[in-house]
Structures are given as C-alpha cells and as structure tokens.
Design a protein around this motif. Structure first.
Motif: not given
Length: 142
Positions: A21-35, A106-112
């Motif tokens: 949920x942190x990944x989806x809510x931050x800008x990381x949602x557009x980056x593949x998890x494997x990357x 940082x994006x995930x930390x901001x959401x958290x």
C-alpha cells in the motif's frame, strides 16, 4: 515468549499489505518491484553478476537479466567487466540509480508519516520501538 505460526503468518501478511500500500500510494507504484529489489540489493551488496542478482531477489535468471536491461536503459545501473573473470560482467549501481532508490524510499516514508499522524502518541512510540527489531530480523536474512 514464542510466537505461533498463525501469529507469524498474520505479521507477514500485515507487513506485505503495508509495503504494497505504501508503494502504490507513493511514486514507487510506477516502478517494478523487481527493479526496486535489484537497486536495493546493489546498494547493500555492491556490484554483482546477474546470476547473483537472481539468487538474491530471488527470481529466475531471465527475469534478473530483463530487470538489469531495463535499469541499464534507464541509466540506473551499468555493467563492467568482472575483474575476477574478464569474460563475465558485473552490474553496478549508478549515482542516478542510488538517487532513484532514495527517492522511492522518501516517497514511501512520506506516505507512512501521513498515516502515522492518525495514530496516538503511545502507538507511535510502540512502532518506533519495534523498528530496530524489524531491522535486525531483516539483517538476519542477509
């Protein structure tokens, strides 16, 4: 005190749900998890061959190769000859790759942080006390 399998399962599920949920809510949602996993591993472990990356992630060698190609095209990693075996290459994190991983974190930390604001101060203190234990458990896996 020991924790049972059911409690451990619930903790795993909660940690996965929180991370996703942190990944989806931050800008990381557009980056593949494997990357993200490859960038994080190169940050922690240093240069590695694709086969080593596949073992660390874990994923198949073709998946690791595809991830490295995508990251290389984006300028986030680069390849160089392996000093131990000139026929092979190692994958290295670039400055741009390190910066991208830091931006994702940082994006995930901001959401958290925004979600933590909804908790009571005592609950926030409890979470702060748990963080070193979670880090130690994560380090044990490495």
């Amino acid at each position: 005190m020991t924790i049972g399998d059911d409690e451990a399962l619930q903790l795993v599920v909660s940690l996965h749900r929180l991370t996703r949920s942190l990944r989806r809510a931050s800008t990381a949602g557009s980056v593949h998890l494997t990357h993200i996993a490859v960038l994080a591993l190169l940050t922690r472990q240093g240069p590695a061959r694709v086969g080593e990356i596949a073992q660390w992630v874990p994923c198949s060698q073709p998946t690791a190769t595809a991830a490295v190609i995508g990251l290389e095209e984006a300028g986030l990693v680069r390849r160089e000859s392996d000093p131990a075996d000139k026929r092979a290459s190692r994958v290295l994190l670039t400055e741009r790759g390190a910066a991208a991983l830091a931006d994702i974190a940082r994006g995930e930390a901001e959401v958290l942080a925004a979600r933590l604001a909804s908790l009571r101060p005592a609950e926030i203190r409890q979470l702060a006390e748990v963080e070193p234990l979670l880090r130690r458990l994560a380090d044990t896996a490495d």
